[in-house]
Scaffold this active site. Structure first.
Site, PDB file in Angstrom:
ATOM      1  N   ASP A 553       0.867  -1.176   0.000  1.00  0.00           N
ATOM      2  CA  ASP A 553       0.000   0.000   0.000  1.00  0.00           C
ATOM      3  C   ASP A 553       0.910   1.235   0.000  1.00  0.00           C
ATOM      4  O   ASP A 553       2.134   1.116   0.150  1.00  0.00           O
ATOM      5  CB  ASP A 553      -0.853  -0.043   1.276  1.00  0.00           C
ATOM      6  CG  ASP A 553      -2.046   0.894   1.198  1.00  0.00           C
ATOM      7  OD1 ASP A 553      -2.223   1.583   0.187  1.00  0.00           O
ATOM      8  OD2 ASP A 553      -2.813   0.930   2.180  1.00  0.00           O
ATOM      9  N   ASP A 628      -8.870   3.717  -1.883  1.00  0.00           N
ATOM     10  CA  ASP A 628      -9.769   4.017  -0.767  1.00  0.00           C
ATOM     11  C   ASP A 628     -11.081   4.606  -1.248  1.00  0.00           C
ATOM     12  O   ASP A 628     -11.301   5.816  -1.182  1.00  0.00           O
ATOM     13  CB  ASP A 628      -9.059   4.958   0.205  1.00  0.00           C
ATOM     14  CG  ASP A 628      -7.798   4.308   0.761  1.00  0.00           C
ATOM     15  OD1 ASP A 628      -7.678   3.081   0.642  1.00  0.00           O
ATOM     16  OD2 ASP A 628      -6.956   5.029   1.317  1.00  0.00           O
TER      17      ASP A 628
END
Lengths: 952, 478
Positions: A553, A628
């Protein structure tokens, strides 16, 4: 996961930000990210007016070898020369490279993205005069016309212009220069001119044209003056955004070029944007931006940059599909305009009737901050051709372990081993299959990756073994920001080896991220990547074993206190500025990690690594998710075009967080999201730390049953998914594809992005509207038929079909003419289903034929490269279904057998006979006359055998 | 013993059951009598009996494949001789994972399953026995605690009554003392008045007059001369200055001499008024002179005495009343129908979870302290909050430290019967904090990590067993 949480941890320093976040606005703070106007090079380049190109081709400099054409271009305004290189590449690709003829210092050329130096084909000269050159492009009847004044390139097939470069005259190439207002410039330029003079004296044959030109320059006061006048604009040598100043040591270095696509009204690709599949024109706003950024709560339907970038655009019309691959890793903006965009259907009709219509045309313009122009024109003509052309350049989708195509259960965070154990047990209690449970950043010891929290995850191996006992796996996160902490081994090693990215002053670059102050390893260095990969060895990364995989990430890279939440552009990767390599960083992180997972098994096991940032070529290293997102219906809808766009540019293993990352979904939204996600390639539920728990069984028995059902559907289709991924690995064809890819001549499909195809044979129209009572799906193909996979009802193609829906509905159709193998015995995990028997779903087309494939291997090693695999072809014609070997040289045996054959659209036979090597026997069957479904009971042959089943 | 009998029954049943039909319990045996055909249990279909357990699903209800994984909704019966029998979903048959302890679910897989039923059975029997023992012990302890609770309750009640009685006594005393003090004060006042007014006890006054007269009459000639006045009388506000002739003359009424009777009517009055002149070297004003009066002195002393006495009684009364209200507050709390939770009052329990120490003082407070030392209140005693049927299964502590997003921290503490059994204790409580907020500083607050997540940790109270982690009992109930 993004800065939400970090904001709260940063305490008083960022109180203001916190206040903004808390003010109830869930949207991205656009002010944190640049518009084109705020990005100096974009503003400068976009200000150029079309039709005034200062570039001229110096035809006399042309050199044509068997493999390439070179030619100098001159900018008549400043006399700077460029070198154009043109290559004909195998597979109907033309490569155009433009660089400065004599750059002050080398300009960045993107390495490691092409899988090899692309093989060329011969070019030949057809004609030449003072206005231009015509070259033949290989065997196709294609030609390239190079026009001299102004410079432009046209690619022509027959009488059609396929594509034109610089036809609007927007080629821009900011040459490297010395800063004029500094002392060093004056000194250096004097020295340089002296040196030039010396050179001229000693090498009289070299570059006669250049010499001549330069020689005449001083005699031409007008031109000299012009160059002197070139105005120094704001932002050329220094640029400030918010509180960040970019020192721009190399000054202006942007490149840009325009492409015209006559006859084209639809362009696609250039992910990642939260936008529709069909790209929009950008005349009235900002261009689409490609700059990998950690965007907090991104907004939809706009051209803002997101986490990843693939600078590949596809164009399509009913006659041809093409692609433009702009190989540049710096910040890039893409402008799109169209002469038909503003026109209504009526207007277009009027044009047609009056015969006054100009051809529709789409114009595209690429602008990058640095590097060179290196563009691959993939000339199709079919969508499949473009996929294979792009695959020949950047490679295909990594063939994933079978288990990674199952369901993934993730959350920020599963708190400790006990939590993991109880969630795992929850799946068994509710009889829901899953393959991977995920651990986010909280599993580490203080955000030190490669470590475990000593309290919460005191015995990771025990935990992993517990999962292994149920044939399940785990993913733990490893981010590329490294906590600056002298008690942290990873940090010490990277620092002592000098592997960190450096700041402009030569010290280790430090930014703020999850662990607080963090360094960023320089993944552009092969030695750094090799070291990183070695850290995944079982003896290095303590507490790990075979069933632990990795998630990268924050690899844009995300720097909480950096400009636009990323790294300063003047940070240094050895001799290159971050500016040059930015969009490539995430790919390198992903690559080094995937290589680590391969190495730890001695090259035997396939890796599984998920990444958030990506670039062209990232498909070779694993899966990508759309970052996200939020628990909103629009985010559910956008997951379709976002993954379709990625698939078109090679990245097939795509998914969106099921349920939405930020916020909490309504039960209806959650169920609909599971139904959608189950039919998208990467199927993972994920949730923000701040949201209430949402494991599938927490919403009452009815919803648990709905979610269970759709996850189980996913598992029944795993053989088909696996086969599609094998195909993607072999050919570059997307697993999840827009309808137009299979129905390229049907304009009704061109803009569809609320439904999609999986391979050729499954059409999915998820329910993405709140409170929906029905959906209208377009079933393509005038002569096709489609079978509802749940009811087996048959529908004709070429129509909009209204389908009433309930909460349990997920409209999915199997194409008549296809055979899909499924495994109906859904177990705890995909691995548990390894030896289970197949049911063949044979959907007959109007000619009562069907075809399909079955691919089997061990599901987790690279042994398929050594042909340890089984690839079979099923065909049904004239009442005979047969299975033949597509890979007779391959070696693989399976315990799986065929337990059932379901033939949709069949008529009732009087007898069904199975013929194998062992002989013949009659099979029992059952015929449902109302639905014309024939079910053949337990034929029982091994899935790897040759056989025929005859209906009489 | 009953358990063994049941086991024996199963043994027998399993033995006589049809050997062919895998995965059914004896109660389903009647559906699988070997005939030519088999009727799906839901009655939907008749199939040849050979198709039972032939690894192909014919019946919609899965009843034809009790022993294979063929049917999506089927179930497999683990006989588990020696242990508890149970059902597993058909999907777990031959999936390579041992589910039945008798290994019967993996009859055709590569999994090497051991029959562990006997061991498990042994363990379970031991466990159950242990549980029974614990339960008995627990019940005994509970009874004991109830008895203790009742005793404690009675004791407290008695204590309360005693205190109330004491308070009543004190009140009577208080009244008495108040009266007495009042009387003394009145007496003192009267004496003072009498002295001032001089209308009472002439002799006493006279002697005082003559006493002053003698004080001034230095040569003892029976009259006060001008010199004698100048020598002995001064201004109240300027004692050092000697009076002038004129001032002395004025004091003597214009003459040079003054006898006793005239003194009594003129100068005595001036001197005792105390606002203009006084006698030199006299330590106190004429009032002070009065306090030397033995009557006044006695009255004064009596009043002081009574005031002190009253204060003591008042204090005692207050203390007793405070204790009463304290005790009443404690007794107002609901300690369970039989006061079985009364003993928890005044105890505190600690639980360490990672870097945080949680302290629960039942009926009082819950707090959390980090290793860094910051303490956060997670709530004050609120109420019992279990469901209507089982009200005493949960405690709620409210109004803890406020959250930065508004609202305050609350904590619920639940009785965990399961954990109680598992831990061999009869009372286990788990705390579940519901922090709707967090981050008070730049550091991570644990509620971010797991408070939100409804994280549950068992806090073993040494309730009815003798082990535990009891700390600092302050025994506030007296």
């Amino acid at each position: 996961m993004c800065c939400w949480f970090f904001l709260r941890r940063m305490g008083p320093v960022l109180l203001l930000w916190v206040a903004v976040c808390l003010s109830g606005s869930w949207a991205v703070d656009k002010g944190n990210f640049k518009t084109c106007d705020q990005s100096a090079f974009c503003k400068r380049q976009r200000a150029m007016k079309p039709g005034e190109s200062p570039y001229r081709a110096l035809l006399e400099t042309m050199e044509l070898t068997n493999t390439r054409l070179t030619l100098q271009l001159i900018n008549d305004n400043n006399k700077v020369r460029l070198l154009l290189e043109l290559y004909r590449l195998q597979g109907n690709i033309t490569r155009v490279k433009i660089n400065e003829l004599k750059p002050l210092k080398p300009r960045y050329e993107v390495p490691d993205v092409l899988i090899r130096e692309p093989p060329t084909e011969p070019l030949s000269l057809l004609s030449q005069d003072e206005n231009g050159v015509v070259l033949s492009l290989g065997a196709e009847s294609q030609r390239v016309i190079v026009s001299a004044r102004p410079f432009r390139l046209d690619i022509v097939e027959g009488r059609d212009v396929l594509m034109s470069l610089n036809s609007r005259g927007l080629l821009g190439f900011e040459h490297l220069r010395m800063r004029k207002d500094t002392f060093s410039y004056k000194v250096t330029s004097t020295v340089a001119s002296v040196w030039d003079n010396i050179k001229r004296v000693f090498s009289s044959q070299a570059d006669p044209e250049a010499e001549n030109k330069e020689g005449t320059d001083p005699a031409n006061p007008a031109e000299t003056a012009k160059e002197e006048e070139e105005k120094v604009e704001d932002g050329m040598w220094e640029e400030t955004f918010k509180t960040h100043t970019d020192s721009k040591p190399s000054g202006p270095s942007a490149v840009s070029l325009d492409f015209s696509l006559p006859g084209v009204e639809h362009v696609y690709g250039i992910p990642e944007h939260g936008d529709s599949l069909k790209l929009k024109t950008t005349d009235s706003g900002d261009p689409y931006r490609l700059y990998n950024l950690d965007v907090f709560q991104y907004e939809l339907y706009n051209p803002m940059a997101l986490y990843g970038s693939v600078p590949v655009m596809l164009s399509h019309n009913a006659r041809r599909t093409m692609g433009i691959f702009w190989l540049n890793a710096a910040e890039t903006w893409v402008d799109i305009s169209s002469n038909t965009a503003g026109k209504t259907v009526f207007g277009k009709m009027l044009d047609y009737v009056q015969g006054s219509s100009e051809t529709p045309q789409t114009d595209v313009r690429w602008i990058s901050e640095s590097g060179i122009i290196d563009v691959f024109l993939m000339l199709g003509p079919t969508p499949r051709d473009v996929f294979s052309q792009y695959a020949s350049l950047t490679g295909t989708q990594a063939f994933p372990p079978l288990a990674s195509l199952g369901y993934h259960q993730c959350r920020w965070n599963y708190n400790d081993q006990e939590d993991v154990r109880s969630v795992d047990a929850g799946f068994d209690e509710h009889d829901i299959p899953y393959d991977f449970i995920w651990l986010d950043i909280e599993h580490t010891d203080g955000k030190r990756y490669f470590t475990w929290d000593p309290h919460k995850f005191a015995s990771p191996k025990e935990m992993l073994q517990g999962l292994q006992d149920k044939k399940r796996k785990m993913v733990a996160i490893v981010d590329p920001h490294i906590k600056v902490d002298t008690n942290y081994k990873i940090h010490n090693e990277i620092r002592s080896r000098g592997f960190y990215v450096k700041n402009k002053d030569g010290g280790d670059y430090e930014g703020w991220c999850w662990p607080g102050s963090a360094g960023y390893p320089d993944f552009t260095r092969p030695d750094m990547r090799a070291w990183w990969a070695s850290q995944f060895a079982y003896d290095q990364y303590e507490g790990t074993m075979e069933n632990l995989y990795t998630w990268n990430d924050m690899n844009e890279p995300s720097v909480f206190n950096g400009p636009e939440v990323t790294m300063h552009k003047d940070a240094m990767h050895e001799s290159w500025e971050h500016r040059d390599v930015h969009n490539l960083y995430g790919l390198y992180v992903h690559r080094a990690t995937a290589e680590g997972l391969i190495e730890r098994s001695g090259g035997v096991e396939r890796p599984f690594v998920l990444t958030r940032a990506f670039f062209a070529g990232s498909q070779r290293y694993g899966a990508v998710w759309t970052g996200d997102n939020a628990a909103e219906w629009d985010h559910l809808k956008i997951s379709i075009p976002m993954c379709l766009s990625l698939g078109l540019v090679g990245i097939s293993f795509c998914g969106a967080d099921v349920g939405g990352f930020f916020k909490s979904p309504s039960t209806e939204l959650l169920v609909r999201w599971y139904q959608t996600g189950a039919y998208q390639p990467f199927f993972r539920a994920h949730a923000h730390l701040d949201t209430p728990r949402r494991e599938p069984w927490l919403f009452g028995p009815e919803n648990t049953a709905l979610i269970r059902e759709v996850i189980r559907q996913r598992y029944t289709f795993l053989p088909y998914w696996y086969q599609l991924f094998y195909l993607a690995y072999q050919t570059g064809e997307p697993v999840m594809r827009p309808l137009w890819v299979e129905y390229p001549q049907d304009p009704a499909t061109f803009a569809l992005d609320d439904e999609f195809l999986l391979g050729r044979d499954l059409l999915v129209h998820p329910v993405t509207e709140e409170g929906a009572r029905g959906v209208t799906a377009y079933l393509p193909g005038k002569h096709e038929v489609w079978f509802d996979i749940h009811t087996f009802q048959k529908h004709n193609g070429g129509q909009n079909l209204y389908i009433p829906v309930t909460m349990s509905s997920i409209p999915v159709f199997q194409r008549g003419g296809s055979i899909i193998p499924r495994k109906l015995r859904v177990r705890r995990s995909s691995t548990c289903m390894e030896h289970d028997p197949y049911t063949l779903y044979v959907a007959l087309d109007n000619r009562r034929t069907a075809e399909g494939e079955l691919y089997i291997d061990d599901g987790h090693t690279f042994n398929y490269e050594k042909k340890e695999l089984m690839h079979r072809k099923f065909s049904f014609a004239n009442g005979v279904l047969s299975s033949v070997d597509l890979e007779p040289n391959a070696q693989f045996t399976t315990k799986s057998w065929v337990e059932r054959i379901i033939i949709l659209g069949a008529s009732k036979p009087s007898m069904v006979t199975l013929k194998t090597a062992d002989g013949e026997n009659q099979l029992e069957f059952d015929f449902d006359a109302s639905m014309s479904v024939l079910t053949i009971r337990k034929p029982g042959m091994n899935a790897g055998a040759d056989w025929t089943v005859t209906l009489q | 013993m009953r358990f063994h009998i049941i086991t024996a029954a199963f043994l027998w049943a399993a033995f006589v059951e049809s050997r062919k039909i895998r995965g059914i319990s004896s109660s389903y045996k009647r559906f699988y009598r070997e005939r030519k055909s088999f009727l799906c249990i839901d009655g939907s279909k008749i199939i040849p009996f050979e198709q039972v357990n032939d690894d192909y699903c014919d019946c919609a209800d899965g009843s034809d494949e009790p022993g294979t994984s063929a049917c999506p909704r089927g179930r497999f019966y683990c006989t588990n001789l020696g242990f508890r029998p149970h059902y597993i979903p058909s999907s777990r048959v031959n999936d390579g994972i041992c589910d039945c302890c008798d290994a019967s679910d993996e009859y055709n897989s590569h999994a090497r399953c051991q029959n562990t039923c006997w061991n498990l059975g042994q363990k379970e029997r031991a466990y159950v026995e242990g549980q029974m023992k614990t339960l008995d012990e627990g019940l005994r302890l509970k009874q004991q605690l109830i008895e203790e609770g009742v005793l404690l309750w009675r004791e407290k009640q008695a204590q309360l009554r005693e205190l109330q009685r004491a308070a009543e006594d004190l009140q009577i005393k208080l009244e008495e003392h108040r009266k007495r003090k009042h009387e003394a004060d009145r007496l003192k006042e009267q004496t003072l008045k009498a002295l001032k007014a001089g209308d009472r006890g002439f002799r006493h006054q006279n002697s005082t007059v003559s006493h002053l007269f003698q004080l001034l009459d230095s040569n003892k000639d029976g009259s006060i001369s001008l010199d004698e006045v100048k020598a002995k009388v001064v201004l109240v506000h300027d004692e050092t200055r000697v009076l002038s002739e004129d001032e002395a003359l004025t004091l003597l009424g214009g003459g040079h001499q003054m006898d006793l009777s005239k003194f009594q009517n003129t100068l005595w009055d001036v001197l005792t008024r105390g606002d203009g002149y006084k006698i030199k070297d006299a330590h106190s004003a004429p009032g002070g002179l009065m306090s030397e009066d033995p009557h006044l002195k006695a009255a004064d002393r009596a009043a002081e005495w009574e005031a002190a006495d009253l204060k003591k009684v008042e204090e005692a009364y207050e203390t007793v009343n405070m204790e009463i209200s304290d005790l009443q507050k404690k007794l107002e709390i609901d300690y369970g129908t039989d006061w079985e939770y009364l003993f928890l009052n005044g105890q505190c329990y600690k639980l360490k979870v990672y870097e945080y120490m949680y302290t629960l003082c039942p009926f009082n407070t819950v707090s959390q302290k980090s290793t860094a030392g910051t303490e956060v209140s997670l709530g004050l005693w609120g109420m019992w909050a279990g469901p209507a049927k089982n009200r005493y299964s949960q405690m709620v502590y409210e109004n803890g430290e406020p959250c930065w997003q508004g609202g305050s921290r609350t904590t619920s503490v639940s009785k965990d019967q399961h954990a109680a059994l598992a831990s061999g204790r009869t009372q286990t409580w788990s705390t579940q904090s519901n922090f709707m907020c967090c981050v008070t500083s730049a550091n991570v607050n644990p509620c971010d990590i797991w408070g939100r997540a409804s994280f549950t940790r068992s806090l073993v109270l040494p309730a009815y067993s003798l082990t535990g982690t009891q700390i600092g009992s302050d025994k506030t109930i007296k």
